[in-house]
Design a protein around this motif. Sequence first.
Motif, PDB file in Angstrom:
ATOM      1  N   UNK A 157       0.845  -1.187   0.000  1.00 57.28           N
ATOM      2  CA  UNK A 157       0.000   0.000   0.000  1.00 57.28           C
ATOM      3  C   UNK A 157       0.881   1.238   0.000  1.00 57.28           C
ATOM      4  N   UNK A 158       0.558   2.180  -0.859  1.00 58.25           N
ATOM      5  CA  UNK A 158       1.223   3.485  -0.897  1.00 58.25           C
ATOM      6  C   UNK A 158       0.174   4.573  -0.889  1.00 58.25           C
ATOM      7  N   UNK A 159       0.433   5.623  -0.132  1.00 59.41           N
ATOM      8  CA  UNK A 159      -0.443   6.789  -0.171  1.00 59.41           C
ATOM      9  C   UNK A 159       0.064   7.684  -1.295  1.00 59.41           C
ATOM     10  N   UNK A 160      -0.758   7.878  -2.310  1.00 63.76           N
ATOM     11  CA  UNK A 160      -0.374   8.692  -3.456  1.00 63.76           C
ATOM     12  C   UNK A 160      -0.688  10.169  -3.222  1.00 63.76           C
ATOM     13  N   UNK A 161      -1.771  10.430  -2.492  1.00 66.69           N
ATOM     14  CA  UNK A 161      -2.182  11.806  -2.189  1.00 66.69           C
ATOM     15  C   UNK A 161      -3.105  11.782  -0.990  1.00 66.69           C
ATOM     16  N   UNK A 162      -3.135  12.880  -0.272  1.00 63.92           N
ATOM     17  CA  UNK A 162      -4.118  13.056   0.799  1.00 63.92           C
ATOM     18  C   UNK A 162      -4.432  14.534   0.865  1.00 63.92           C
ATOM     19  N   UNK A 163      -5.705  14.829   1.167  1.00 59.39           N
ATOM     20  CA  UNK A 163      -6.124  16.223   1.092  1.00 59.39           C
ATOM     21  C   UNK A 163      -7.438  16.446   1.829  1.00 59.39           C
ATOM     22  N   UNK A 164      -7.670  17.700   2.195  1.00 62.57           N
ATOM     23  CA  UNK A 164      -8.952  18.107   2.764  1.00 62.57           C
ATOM     24  C   UNK A 164      -9.903  18.308   1.597  1.00 62.57           C
ATOM     25  N   UNK A 165     -10.965  17.543   1.578  1.00 63.24           N
ATOM     26  CA  UNK A 165     -11.974  17.701   0.528  1.00 63.24           C
ATOM     27  C   UNK A 165     -12.975  18.779   0.927  1.00 63.24           C
ATOM     28  N   UNK A 166     -13.325  18.825   2.209  1.00 64.89           N
ATOM     29  CA  UNK A 166     -14.289  19.813   2.687  1.00 64.89           C
ATOM     30  C   UNK A 166     -14.028  20.049   4.172  1.00 64.89           C
ATOM     31  N   UNK A 167     -14.105  21.310   4.586  1.00 65.42           N
ATOM     32  CA  UNK A 167     -13.882  21.663   5.986  1.00 65.42           C
ATOM     33  C   UNK A 167     -14.797  22.811   6.360  1.00 65.42           C
ATOM     34  N   UNK A 168     -15.495  22.640   7.463  1.00 69.85           N
ATOM     35  CA  UNK A 168     -16.375  23.690   7.967  1.00 69.85           C
ATOM     36  C   UNK A 168     -16.187  23.779   9.478  1.00 69.85           C
ATOM     37  N   UNK A 169     -16.022  25.006   9.966  1.00 72.97           N
ATOM     38  CA  UNK A 169     -15.911  25.228  11.402  1.00 72.97           C
ATOM     39  C   UNK A 169     -16.829  26.392  11.761  1.00 72.97           C
TER      40      UNK A 169
END
Length: 161
Positions: A16-28
Amino acid sequence: MAETNGAGQAQQPPKMNILAQFIRDLSFENILSQKGVTGEVQPDVQVQVNLDAKKRTAENQYEVVMKLKIESKAKGSNDVLFLMELDYAGVFSIENVPEEQMHPFLLIECPRMLFPFVRRIVSDVSRDGGFPPLNLETIDFLALYRNEIARRQAATPEGTA
């Protein structure tokens, strides 16, 4: 001479390799500051976690999304202090996992890899929102998976499974 039939070949370990990771949506939503509440407040924090996984068009690539809904209320008055919603995604390259084991792999192992990053984001955003940093407890993704499977089986009428 080595055997070449299926039984003689050693199973390759999962890769397993992580190719990308990101915030898709964020609300505070800082509800406490909107109401102008002052003084010492004891928070009661509720965390809901949902997971979603899907195959991508590229070979051996999958996207896993961890969705958190965090609600902090004041103990006693039940006034909402803040509400945070975070969708955090990871794109994974996964090889040598049998098809029948892919679903649990995607919903247990992949979220385990994403969780430290999600924990940091939640801590930073709650701190930047004017609250003490919220450090999430470790999530048992295996238990979460088992509970979801049991819930689905209970919701399926007899004979339709």
